[in-house]
Structures are given as C-alpha cells and as structure tokens.
Write a protein that holds these residues in place. Structure first.
Motif: not given
Lengths: 697, 359
Positions: B300-315
């Motif tokens: 689908a050509e959608i970038p998937v990126i991975l982060v170390r932080g949790d969801t709250m942090n990322t928000i």
C-alpha cells in the motif's frame, strides 16, 4: 477449467529430492501411490530419483511427455522463475508448496506478486503458495506432502490452514471418513475459495462442501457464487478470527483485515452457507450431510433407553428451534404392541434400559413411518444388559435404508466403543453427546430451508441518480469527507422522504426560518465535526415561538462551544417538529471483505447499549429487507404491542431498499446513516430526520 | 534603511513565517533584506557556537551572510534570567544596538523578529515594545485568530504597546475557514474603526499545519521499517489506535491524512490503518509487527516507523510537531509565500514600513 489440476495424466515435481524427510521426496512418494500417473521429477543435480528419470528443467521435458500439473517445492526466491519456465513449457496448472511468501514479510510479498504476474502472463492456474498441496480421491491424485492419503468419500474440503488439513486427514483416517477432494489454499495468490466453490458445484464426486477460512478474497462474488452453489450442495464453513483477539491474530498471520464478524454472518446467511463455530462442529455437520437424506421439516423423534438422556436431548432440540414430534395415534398404538408397559410411547420414546436390538428396531420402524416425524435421534446408554454392538448393527442398517435422517448418540466411554466400531464400519457418525447430534440435525433442517428457498434477486430501483452524482462530485471537488444535515438533499434523489427543513447561519435567519415554517420546530447544530449532536447540546426540541428559538440558539451555541471548542460550526438547521412516530436507524459500513454492510435497528437512547440490530450485505432483495426488519428482538415494538397501532413497516422496507441502492451506486460512500428515520403509523410513511455519511477522499 | 519588528501576543503565531515570506518577496523585488531575532530562546549549537533555531533557519532561507552572533546577539539562558532577577547589569542594550547597526549596514530593510509573546523579556528590559523604541522602529503585529477572543488579545497588545504610532498594523493569521466571513465582515471593520490598520487575513492552511513523515522520523528518532522512499508526504493529524478494530476503521477513514499511533502488537489496528490508506503508521514500544503486516504496508506504500517510546510519550511529541509550522521544507516555504501574496496587501505593508518596492 481445473480438470487437469485434479485429474492430470502427468505431474512434474520441480525440486524433487532423493533425501528422505525432504518435502520434494514426500510429494514424489505420495504421487507415486497412483501407478497410472506419469511422474516427472525435475532436479538439475541428479539423473533419476526413486527409479524415475529426472530432467534438469521443466523446459527440457519432451513435448509428448508434457506435464498437466507441476508441483513446486524449491525455495521461495526460485519460485517465480520456476513458474515462468512452466509457462514457457506450456504447463497450465501449478501448485506452489514452498513457503516464504507474503506470510514471511516484504521480500516474500514481492516474490508473491511476481508469481501472480507470471501466472497472469501465461494464464496459469496456481494453488498456494505456502500450502500443503491437494488430494483428489476420485482420480487417485495425492499432490501433497500430507502423511496419509484420504479415503474416498463425498466431502470436499478446502482450508486456509495447512495444519488444519493434516489434523482433519489424521482424524478422518482414524474413524474412516472419506473425502472427494482436499485442497490446502495457502496464501490464495491466484486461486481462492470462489474458484473451488465453483469447482465443487459441478464435481460429481462431491456432495458436501466444507471449508476452514480466515477471510474471503472477493466478498461480493463469494455471496453470489455461494447463493448458487448452496442450492445444489450444502456449504459448511468455519471462519476464524471472530473475536477481537482472533481477528488480530488473522491480521498478523495473513496481513489482511479480518472484516467484521457481523459482515461474515450476514454474507453467509445471504449466501446460504451453514456456519460452524468450531472444527468439531464442521466435521460433525459434514458427516451428517455425507450420510443422511435431508429432513422435510423440523419435527424430531427421539428414541432412548435412558429417560435422562431423552430429556436432555428434548431440551437441546427445543433450544435449537427443533420440535419434538407429536406422534400419530397409530404410532403410539404400534409402539405399545412390542415395548414393555413401563416404556414411554410418546416422544421421547423410552424403550427402557434392558432394551435389545429388536426393540430399537421396532421403535425405529414405527416412528420413521409416522408422517409427523422428519428425523430421528437414537440414544443408547450402556446398561449392564445392553447389547451395544447388536443395537449399533441394527441402527446402522436402518440408517442406510432410511429416507429420513437418523443421527446417533451412543453415550459413554469404553462400553460403547464396540458400537462405535460398528457405526464406523458403516461410515456412520456417532455423536459423543446428544447436543452434538441435535446441532447436526438442526444443520440438516436448516439446509432443507436453504435449498428450497425462493430465488430472489436484489431489487434494483429506478431513480434519478444524476442529482446524487452531482452532489457527490461537488463534495469530492471541495474535499469534504464527512457530511451531515446540510447534505440531506441527497436522499431526495432516491425518493426517501426528508423532513421539511431550513438552514440558518445567524440567529435572525433562524427566527425568520422558524416563522416561515410554522411552529413547533426543532433546532439542530450544523457542523461537519459533530456526529453526536445530543452529547454536546446540539439539538433543541419542540420550540413553540420566536423567543424559544432565540433562547435555544444562544444556549446551544454556548453549549457546543463549551463541549467542542474546535468544532467548525456552519449554522443551525430548523426542522418541522414531528411527533407520533417511532425512531429507527438505517446505516451502512463498507466492510473490507464484503462491501456495503447495511444495518437496521430501533432508534433511541438504549440502542447502542442493546446492540439489537440486523445486518445484510447490499444490494438486498425485498425478502432480505423484510427479514432485516423482522429479525431484531424489538420488532414487536414497531409491529405494535398491546393494542398499539403498528408502524408503517412497509415504508421502512422501501427505505432500506433505497439505501441499499444508494450505497451500491456510490462505492465512494464509506459509511452512511439515517438516524433517526421517523416511522409513522401504518399507511402514513416515514421521514428521515438526520443523516451522516463519509466519502472516500 | 527601513526596519520593522514582527511581534505577537503568543508563541507559534507565525512570526518566523511572516519574516521569511515577506523577506523573500522583498528580495525578489530587488531589495537588500536583513534579519535579526535579538533574543534567541530556541537555542541550538551550530558548529560549536550557540544560536537560535528560528534565526539560523531564516538566515539560511534568506541567504543572509551576516554572522549569527549579530543576528541573535542575546541568548535567553538560565544565567541571563538569574542575573536579570539579581539586578546584575549585562549591557544588553549595547549588545542590541551594536548588532543592529552591523546588521542594518547596506540593507534596504531589516526584519526584527520578536521573542515569544509581546511582553516577554520585560524582566530584562527587552520586551518587543522596548526593543522597538530602543531601535527606533515600529511593530507589525501578527495574531493567530483561533477564536473570537483573539480580538481581546489584539486590544490588550495595543495597550502594552502604549503608543499608537509605534504600531504599523496587523496581520490576522490562521483564521479558520468557517470564520473567514465573520472576520472580514465584522472583525476587520471593528479594528479599523479603532485606527488599527489590518494588512490582511491569512486562512488556516492544511499544508502548513501538517508535518512531513521525515520530520516525524527525525523527531521521534524512529526506525523506518517500510517505504523509506515515501517519507516526503505530509501528515495533517495523528490518530491513536487503541480501540476495537471496527471503530478504528471508521475513525481512520474519516481522517485519512493522518499518522496512526498504535502498539506493534496490534496487527488488527495496523491492518485497519493500512486498509484506510492513512499516511503513516507509528508503532510504539519498539515492538516489530509481523512480516505479513509489513508486506501489506509496503504494497500500500505506507511508511511504517518504529519508536522506542510508549504511546503516551509519542502522542506528546506528535502534539508538539503537528500544528507548529516548521518551514524548513521547500513545499511549505512556497506555500507561505503563496499565502502571503494572496492574502496580504504587500504594497501597503511596504509603504507603511517605508520601503519602495523596486519591481
């Protein structure tokens, strides 16, 4: 089109191996079980395998020995090239057993896409990749690496899980169940369930179709094909991923969106598919269909040698919606002739604990002749004096001759094993509990209804699509995705009655509009960002004069800005206040697998909590629309309870059909809802009070 | 030489964008443009010396050769604040005027960007009105029009400025589309009646509010798992995938120009996002998704990126990123210039500042 896939004269194995334990060797050995089959091993490193001359490449096989089918077991990265060579060598049917495709990740998915494009180029039929292979007992083909060949039978099975194939084969071998065809679907890169449903439809050796699926590839086609096939043969499907955790596992496993279970239920119902909840249920049902004629009705006789078992079975019948037969007088009289005086001569018939094979035979003969009996469940408990194998022998003979379905529950453990053996010898299932026997009887009864249902095509209504098309095109140009009250005119294009309303941008405009329309009026907030108007104070009912409108306008703006400070407010809508009707909801969500899934339910505050709604995949027929309305639990409330006037149900059905048409005409509509649709008393129609829909960007 | 100080009552009102946009437009008409942000509050280290992130960005975009130490002569460090509170004299005024005299040399016009809000810096005598009077220039006020209460803020700002002659005029920025009519029909006449010149109203803009996926990757220090060649797309919103999958599909479909934040183990939500064709998937908790999901994302050509932080942090990080226009990219730069040209009365601004546009 798949004739040579399942009944080939010659089969090539690309990646055939001499090494024991390798898939390339297992496939070869399985194929060699059929002495009539010409087998061509392909391996560039050896000259012969298991006495068969080996070719380095499929393209080296002489034209006169050309394979009808190639089974590919080489590593994934070599597969696209191997299929390409099959294409060049004129081989039209390919099974790819190798794994390492989409299920494995990005590189695998790329290889899978390559395989698909090669198949498209040469018009190759491909099963797999990442599958166990196929078995056809009628032609004697075992093109799989399964540990055993299936017995011959009339059940065709396809499975999206290779492991479930092997589990089923192993189970079937132990109790002697046979199959006509056995297909491991794998990743369904090219051929999928719809192709095989059509294959089974015309396969003379198949009487029953069963499937384990994690998803369907083309939902709307699936419904059409299943509708046709289920009139000829029963289709029993276990669909996994029903719960949130299950659907998560399906997504993770296959990289597909599982789709809602409500959509599967609706699609299966519309397609005439019998849904089994577990593998055990699927196999139970398939065996009943495999040996039994269909019952002509839902009246069941129970014959038992233990009162307790009989009562449990009667309860199970009632819960499943089956009736306990009410015997004709002659039946009761004939039962009295031979059964002991203490026996029970009414359904459930209790032949008593010491009954021998002769009493069971007599009871069966008598109840089978009763015109009020459509099917029989025989229960046997192992009392000290019970001749289990003798009874089994008699019951099995009767089952073989009967024109009515008879299912058995020889209940117990080691003491009924001898009876089970007898039944297995006759190919007759023994259900380990009466509930399982009842569930299978119910499946037989349901299929009788499915098979004989009237063929009804979806209703296509004539209407003026032009103005709706113009509206949607304008919305796309303006990049507006979510629509509400301001877009109610789209309903008019489909002749759906819409409440008389005006839009006002300011308070003076609102008062003018209300004065023009005449009181009482309803005022609703207009905002593309607000879907639950009531929650933010965005609806004011029964405004009787200009002062009401002014006060409500001011307090509504204040409330809405308080609850949703970021919402864009474009004004208010004034509607004529309508009373005396009942509120219902008609909605649609576009399901990833099946497309437009219509929803119907009663409106009001408790709806979201009660979840009392019905579903069907659009486009629907009048019969399906009727069924949607009548199948909700709260239907009596619209039909009229305790002397209440009935609502105009016919107008709901017409609106459902119009919405079905609207969402079919516009695939760009992702979700749609008329909430509420106010239904007036019988003969007075209905009117849409509010709508909301989302368009594809 | 002319000059103008761009001020606002709040941070993130669009001062840098206006400096950059007007600067580019004036350059294109043949003027020599200078720029300074006297007090740097977004401190970064560039080649071993401290400077301000905004001023460094604009210096580069406008192609200005002046040394960074004159563009931003004063840095808002903890010790500067402590000294101000203790009453330690730091000769800030001299630093300011010296830098200004160097920057303004050979220039036709100098844009001076205020720091934070209009009254900020009062404790060390460098609020926007104080700088304005010290340098003998005027103020151009930029106000983010998020609600009708912006009118109150404008009137308060004018009281802070005190002297009406010190204000050249006003730009209303990021006006919600739904309020454009009301603002032009009611608000502008109201302000002009009070003697406030309104140079234009700039509507809210999706491109400027949005953020490039590449910026998200950089900011979250994320690992790109799929479609690294698709990071040049803009994301307008972020959505959190923590609900059941049926609701998630509806939620994602309504806002497809979004980045979806969810756990690496939520394959159902990930597939719902991919199926809804959102712009980007941000997986939290450093949990890799299954190969099959990655394969679908790639198709689908959608970038998937991975982060170390949790969801709250990322928000929290996303909250900061989205809505704060960062104009480093050419697309946004072009958009800023386009908006300024379309919605501001540039000849009038030039005339009020006291420069003549050459072409």
């Amino acid at each position: 089109m798949l004739e040579k896939m399942f009944n080939p004269d010659s089969v090539a194995v690309i990646g055939a191996s001499r090494t024991k334990g390798k898939v390339g060797r297992a496939v070869l050995e399985n194929l060699m079980q059929n002495p009539k089959l010409k087998i061509i091993p392909i391996n560039p490193n050896v000259d012969e395998i298991l006495g068969l001359p080996c070719y380095p490449n499929i393209m080296d096989v002489p034209e006169e020995s050309k394979a009808d089918l190639a089974v590919i077991v080489v590593p994934a990265k070599m597969v696209p090239n191997a299929i390409n060579e099959c294409g060049r060598a004129g081989v039209g049917n390919v099974i790819v057993i190798s794994a390492g495709f989409k299920e494995a990740g990005i590189e695998g998915a790329r290889l899978e896409r390559e395989c698909i494009s090669v198949c498209e180029k040469y018009g190759i039929n491909l099963i797999g990749p990442n599958c166990l292979g196929i078995i056809d007992t009628a032609s004697g083909l075992n093109a799989s690496f399964a540990a055993n060949m299936a017995y011959e039978g009339n059940i065709a099975m396809m499975s999206q899980s290779g492991a479930i194939c092997t589990v089923t084969l192993d189970w079937a071998e132990r109790i002697g169940v046979g199959f006509s065809k056995f297909i491991s679907l794998g990743n369904k890169a090219v051929l999928a369930e719809n192709d095989f449903l059509q294959l089974f439809e015309n396969d003379p050796s198949t009487a029953v179709i069963v499937a384990y699926l994690e998803g369907v590839k083309n939902g709307s086609e699936f419904i059409k094909i299943a509708q046709r096939v289920s009139r000829i043969k029963p289709i029993i499907i276990v669909k996994s991923g029903r719960t949130s955790v299950g659907s998560r596992a399906v997504s993770s496993h296959t990289g597909t969106l599982a789709g809602s279970d409500a959509a599967y239920n609706a699609a299966f119902k519309q397609g005439g598919v019998i849904r089994a909840d577990s593998l055990e249920e699927m196999l139970d049902y398939s065996r009943a269909f495999s040996v039994c004629p269909l019952p002509m009705g839902r009246n069941i006789a129970i014959i038992t040698n233990a009162g307790g078992l009989g009562i449990l079975t009667a309860d199970a019948c009632y819960n499943a919606g089956l009736s306990i037969a009410s015997f004709e007088e002659t039946t009761v009289a004939r039962l009295r002739e031979k059964l002991p005086a203490a026996a029970n001569f009414y359904d459930p018939v209790d032949v008593l604990g010491d009954a021998g094979a002769d009493l069971y035979e007599h009871a069966l003969d008598v109840v089978l002749e009763d015109l009020n009996v459509n099917g029989v469940i025989v229960l046997v408990s192992p009392q000290a004096m019970t001749d289990v194998p003798g009874i089994a022998e008699k019951v099995a003979e009767k089952i073989k001759q009967s024109k009515k379905p008879i299912l058995c529950n020889f209940a117990g453990g080691s003491r009924i094993a001898a009876g089970e053996e007898v039944l297995n010898r006759y190919g007759i299932p023994n259900y380990s509990s009466s509930e399982r026997a009842v569930a299978s009887m119910n499946a037989l009864c349901n299929y009788h209804t499915i098979k004989n249902r009237e063929q009804e095509l979806p209703d296509m209504l004539s209407h003026n699509i032009g103005s709706a098309r113009l509206f949607i095109d304008n919305a796309s140009l303006e990049k507006r995705r979510t629509h509400g009250l301001e877009s109610m005119d789209i309903l008019k294009a489909y002749d759906i009655p819409v409440v008389d309303s005006r839009i006002a941008k300011t308070l003076p405009e609102a008062i003018n509009a209300a004065d023009d329309m005449g009181y009482p009026v309803v005022m609703k907030i207009l905002s593309p960002d607000i879907s639950h108007k009531t929650d933010v104070g965005g609806i004011r009912l029964n405004l009787k004069h200009a002062d009401d409108v002014e006060r409500s306008y001011n307090s509504m703006m204040s409330d809405v800005r308080h609850y949703m400070p970021d919402a864009v407010i474009t004004g208010v809508q004034l509607q004529k206040m309508i009373s005396g009707g009942k509120e219902v909801i008609i909605g649609m969500d576009r399901d990833p697998q099946f497309g437009p899934l219509l929803m119907f339910g009663l409106g009001g505050t408790y709806v979201e909590f009660l979840k009392d709604v019905s579903f069907a995949v659009a486009p629907i027929s009048t019969a399906e629309a009727k069924h949607m309305v009548s199948s909700i639990k709260t239907y009596p409330l619209i039909a009229g309870v305790r002397g209440e006037v009935a609502s105009d149900i016919d107008s709901i059905i017409q609106t459902l059909l119009k919405v079905s048409q609207l969402v079919t005409d516009f695939p760009e509509m992702l979700e749609f809802e008329i909430n509420p649709l106010m239904v007036m008393p019988e003969g007075q129609g209905c009117v849409a009070m509010d709508i909301r829909f989302t368009l594809k960007s | 030489m002319a000059s103008i100080l761009i001020s606002s009552s709040e941070e993130f009102s669009g001062k840098s964008s206006i400096c950059m946009g007007l600067g580019k437009i004036f350059q294109a008409s043949g003027l020599k443009v200078g720029y300074m942000k006297p007090v740097g509050n977004l401190l970064i280290d560039v080649h071993g010396s401290l400077t301000d992130e905004d001023s460094e960005g604009i210096r580069k975009l406008l192609g200005i050769d002046d040394p960074a130490k004159y563009i931003t002569p004063i840095h808002l460090t903890d010790s500067l604040i402590d000294d101000a509170l203790k009453g330690v004299e730091k000769d800030l005024d001299e630093r300011l005027t010296e830098a200004y005299s160097i920057i303004s040399k050979d220039k036709d016009i100098v844009f001076i960007e205020g720091t934070g809000g209009i009254g900020g810096g009062s404790m060390y005598g460098l609020s926007d009105p104080e700088i304005t009077s010290k340098l003998g220039t005027k103020i151009l006020l930029v106000t983010r029009f998020d609600s009708i209460s912006a009118v109150d803020r404008i009137l308060c700002d004018i009281r802070i400025i005190g002297n009406n002659d010190m204000l050249t005029g006003l730009i209303l920025n990021e006006v919600p589309i739904s309020m454009m009519d009301r603002v032009s029909e009611l608000v502008v006449p109201f302000l002009e009646k009070k003697g406030i010149k309104v140079f234009g109203i700039i509507p809210e803009d999706d491109t400027l509010r949005s953020v490039f996926i590449s910026e998200i990757v950089e900011d979250l220090r994320a690992e790109v798992l799929v479609s690294p060649d698709k990071l040049d797309q803009l994301v307008e919103h972020y959505l959190v995938g923590a609900m059941e999958v049926g609701s998630a599909i509806k939620y994602f479909r309504r806002q497809p120009n979004s980045a979806v934040i969810t756990g690496g183990d939520r394959a159902d939500i990930q597939m719902a996002a991919i199926d809804s064709r959102v712009k980007c998937l941000i997986l939290t908790g450093n949990m890799r998704p299954s190969g099959a999901v990655l394969a679908s994302a790639e198709e689908a050509e959608i970038p998937v990126i991975l982060v170390r932080g949790d969801t709250m942090n990322t928000i929290e990080r996303m909250e900061h990123l989205i809505g704060h226009a960062n104009i480093k990219q050419q697309v946004k730069l072009d958009r800023v210039i386009e908006l300024i040209k379309n919605h501001l009365d540039i000849p009038s601004i030039a005339e009020n500042i006291g420069v003549k546009l050459k072409s």
